[in-house]
Write a protein that holds these residues in place. Structure first.
Motif, PDB file in Angstrom:
ATOM      1  N   GLU A  33       1.031  -1.492  -0.044  1.00 30.46           N
ATOM      2  CA  GLU A  33      -0.129  -0.168   0.025  1.00 30.46           C
ATOM      3  C   GLU A  33       0.864   0.752  -0.258  1.00 30.46           C
ATOM      4  O   GLU A  33       1.902   0.812   0.359  1.00 30.46           O
ATOM      5  CB  GLU A  33      -1.183  -0.135   1.390  1.00 30.46           C
ATOM      6  N   VAL A  34       0.140   2.513  -0.685  1.00 31.62           N
ATOM      7  CA  VAL A  34       0.911   3.500  -0.734  1.00 31.62           C
ATOM      8  C   VAL A  34      -0.008   4.463  -0.233  1.00 31.62           C
ATOM      9  O   VAL A  34      -1.034   4.768  -0.588  1.00 31.62           O
ATOM     10  CB  VAL A  34       1.504   4.454  -2.124  1.00 31.62           C
ATOM     11  N   PHE A  35      -0.175   5.456   0.536  1.00 30.05           N
ATOM     12  CA  PHE A  35      -0.087   6.034   1.400  1.00 30.05           C
ATOM     13  C   PHE A  35      -0.418   7.215   0.197  1.00 30.05           C
ATOM     14  O   PHE A  35       0.606   7.874   0.130  1.00 30.05           O
ATOM     15  CB  PHE A  35      -0.146   6.949   2.641  1.00 30.05           C
ATOM     16  N   GLY A  85      -6.380  10.199   1.758  1.00 27.51           N
ATOM     17  CA  GLY A  85      -6.728  10.039   2.986  1.00 27.51           C
ATOM     18  C   GLY A  85      -6.248  11.052   4.190  1.00 27.51           C
ATOM     19  O   GLY A  85      -6.302  11.193   5.474  1.00 27.51           O
ATOM     20  N   THR A  86      -4.924  11.580   3.499  1.00 22.88           N
ATOM     21  CA  THR A  86      -4.448  13.292   4.460  1.00 22.88           C
ATOM     22  C   THR A  86      -4.924  14.276   3.229  1.00 22.88           C
ATOM     23  O   THR A  86      -4.820  14.472   1.980  1.00 22.88           O
ATOM     24  CB  THR A  86      -3.524  12.726   4.559  1.00 22.88           C
ATOM     25  N   VAL A  87      -4.535  15.661   4.115  1.00 14.29           N
ATOM     26  CA  VAL A  87      -4.551  16.667   2.804  1.00 14.29           C
ATOM     27  C   VAL A  87      -3.670  17.352   4.326  1.00 14.29           C
ATOM     28  O   VAL A  87      -3.405  17.045   4.986  1.00 14.29           O
ATOM     29  CB  VAL A  87      -5.813  17.661   3.127  1.00 14.29           C
ATOM     30  N   VAL A  88      -2.724  17.782   3.278  1.00 13.95           N
ATOM     31  CA  VAL A  88      -1.261  18.716   3.864  1.00 13.95           C
ATOM     32  C   VAL A  88      -1.642  20.710   3.236  1.00 13.95           C
ATOM     33  O   VAL A  88      -2.069  20.902   2.023  1.00 13.95           O
ATOM     34  CB  VAL A  88      -0.327  18.295   2.950  1.00 13.95           C
ATOM     35  N   LEU A  89      -1.410  21.310   4.178  1.00 12.21           N
ATOM     36  CA  LEU A  89      -2.108  22.177   3.617  1.00 12.21           C
ATOM     37  C   LEU A  89      -0.299  22.958   3.917  1.00 12.21           C
ATOM     38  O   LEU A  89       0.589  22.450   5.184  1.00 12.21           O
ATOM     39  CB  LEU A  89      -2.784  23.044   5.240  1.00 12.21           C
ATOM     40  N   SER A 320      -6.284   4.798   0.525  1.00 11.17           N
ATOM     41  CA  SER A 320      -7.228   5.996   0.967  1.00 11.17           C
ATOM     42  C   SER A 320      -6.828   5.925   2.801  1.00 11.17           C
ATOM     43  O   SER A 320      -8.214   7.122   2.935  1.00 11.17           O
ATOM     44  CB  SER A 320      -8.466   5.791   1.163  1.00 11.17           C
ATOM     45  N   SER A 321      -6.965   5.660   2.828  1.00 10.96           N
ATOM     46  CA  SER A 321      -5.793   5.600   4.174  1.00 10.96           C
ATOM     47  C   SER A 321      -5.258   7.284   4.801  1.00 10.96           C
ATOM     48  O   SER A 321      -5.266   7.519   3.867  1.00 10.96           O
ATOM     49  CB  SER A 321      -5.320   3.978   5.215  1.00 10.96           C
ATOM     50  N   ARG A 322      -5.746   7.161   6.764  1.00  5.53           N
ATOM     51  CA  ARG A 322      -5.758   8.176   6.674  1.00  5.53           C
ATOM     52  C   ARG A 322      -3.182   8.116   6.737  1.00  5.53           C
ATOM     53  O   ARG A 322      -3.069   9.165   6.700  1.00  5.53           O
ATOM     54  CB  ARG A 322      -5.571   8.489   8.178  1.00  5.53           C
ATOM     55  N   GLY A 323      -2.967   6.871   6.784  1.00  6.95           N
ATOM     56  CA  GLY A 323      -1.668   6.335   6.877  1.00  6.95           C
ATOM     57  C   GLY A 323      -1.055   6.989   7.993  1.00  6.95           C
ATOM     58  O   GLY A 323       0.294   7.248   7.951  1.00  6.95           O
TER      59      GLY A 323
END
Length: 341
Positions: A33-35, A85-89, A320-323
């Motif tokens: 898996e690749v986050f 699974g994560t949004v980066v600001l 799609s995991s939060r990872g």
């Protein structure tokens, strides 16, 4: 690993066995898996003058932008819809950052689903970091670039290793999943400096570790410098995986700037994360840290879809995991041989 062992691995005639060992270890922890982390770069204004970065304040050729809240939230929604699974600001370092509006954005993004939020906003005070964490931010990325005091001071004018390291440790104490990283091939960086950087980076209580090659930008003082070597950056990635089995390690976009399949090479060296930009097309190219960064003019959905297919073609599965890191490191005590400057 000791610096001499790291140095030997960086200089060995071939690295196939190193990469294979790193892949095997990565697979034992994360599988194939690749986050995915969707990066919203919401402003390229920056108060600093780092010699390697195209966003530096002295770059008057750069067309500056600043997204409003609606545009930032729409980009975040796009990331979620694309399976991130994560949004980066992420941003350059504003002279005076809007602390509470960022808190508002964190709260709004958290309502979009079971996702994590990573901040990459640079140097700020403890009150700001605590406020954003209280608003729901899960992670913070603050790269060291190098731990060597002289090289750090030369390439990051007015800044020091000690001040940066203090902030990394502060973020950990506050409770963030904390990330940091280095740049390989910086002008003036020797193999010994890189080996020590990798050792010190691995001695920190980090959940995320990033490493990518230096790429000269034409509007910086380092415009004539040679780029970092892909092979050296990949070896650094593999060594970091061996020294940090449970850390999230991205295959950086800088690898793609050096090679059409750079991210796949990063994954094959032990990385387990990709961080595609989901910044809106009209301004995306303006987040120009180095040549090749955000250069593709196509729509976000097309770019991300193409990357996801590349991952599958290489034998990986976009997740799609939060990872989260499977084994959180806790506490900041015991960091070995922290450099002073």
């Amino acid at each position: 690993m000791q610096p001499s062992e790291i140095r030997d691995a960086l200089l060995a005639p071939q690295a196939d066995a190193l990469f294979a060992e790193a892949r095997t270890l990565r697979d034992s922890v994360f599988g194939r898996e690749v986050f995915q982390r969707g990066v919203v770069e919401f402003t390229n204004h920056c108060r600093k003058n780092c010699h390697y970065c195209g966003l530096r304040n002295a770059n008057t050729a750069l067309q500056r932008f600043r997204l409003d809240a609606d545009a930032i939230l729409q980009a975040a929604r796009t990331a979620v819809e694309l399976g991130m699974g994560t949004v980066v600001l992420q941003s350059g370092e504003e002279e005076t950052i809007a602390i509470r509006p960022i808190g508002y954005l964190i709260g709004q993004i958290k309502q979009m689903g079971a996702i994590s939020i990573t901040l990459s906003l640079g140097d700020h005070d403890e009150d700001a970091y605590r406020y954003w964490h209280d608003c729901g931010a899960d992670r913070y990325l603050l790269k060291m670039e190098t731990f060597n005091p002289e090289l750090h001071a030369r390439l990051r004018p007015g800044q020091s290793v000690r001040e940066r390291l203090n902030r990394v440790e502060m973020l950990c104490r506050i409770g963030y999943e904390t990330g940091s990283g280095i740049i390989t091939g910086l002008p003036g960086m020797t193999t010994d400096i890189l080996a020590e950087d990798l050792r010190l980076l691995s001695g920190l209580p980090l959940d995320m570790i990033a490493v990518g090659p230096f790429i000269p930008h034409p509007q910086t003082p380092l415009k004539e410098a040679a780029p970092g070597l892909m092979e050296e950056s990949l070896r650094a990635t593999a060594l970091l995986r061996l020294m940090n089995p449970a850390a999230n390690i991205p295959a950086t976009s800088a690898l793609d700037a050096l090679s059409a399949h750079g991210r796949e090479q990063g994954l094959n060296a032990g990385a387990n994360v990709v961080m595609p930009s989901v910044t809106p097309e009209p301004v995306r190219a303006g987040y120009n840290i180095y040549p090749g960064k955000n250069a593709a003019p196509e729509p976000v959905r097309l770019i991300v879809g193409r990357l996801q297919q590349r991952l599958r073609d290489a034998g990986y599965e976009p997740s799609s995991s939060r990872g989260e890191s499977p084994v959180r490191k806790t506490g900041c005590a015991g960091t070995a041989d922290n450099p002073n400057s």
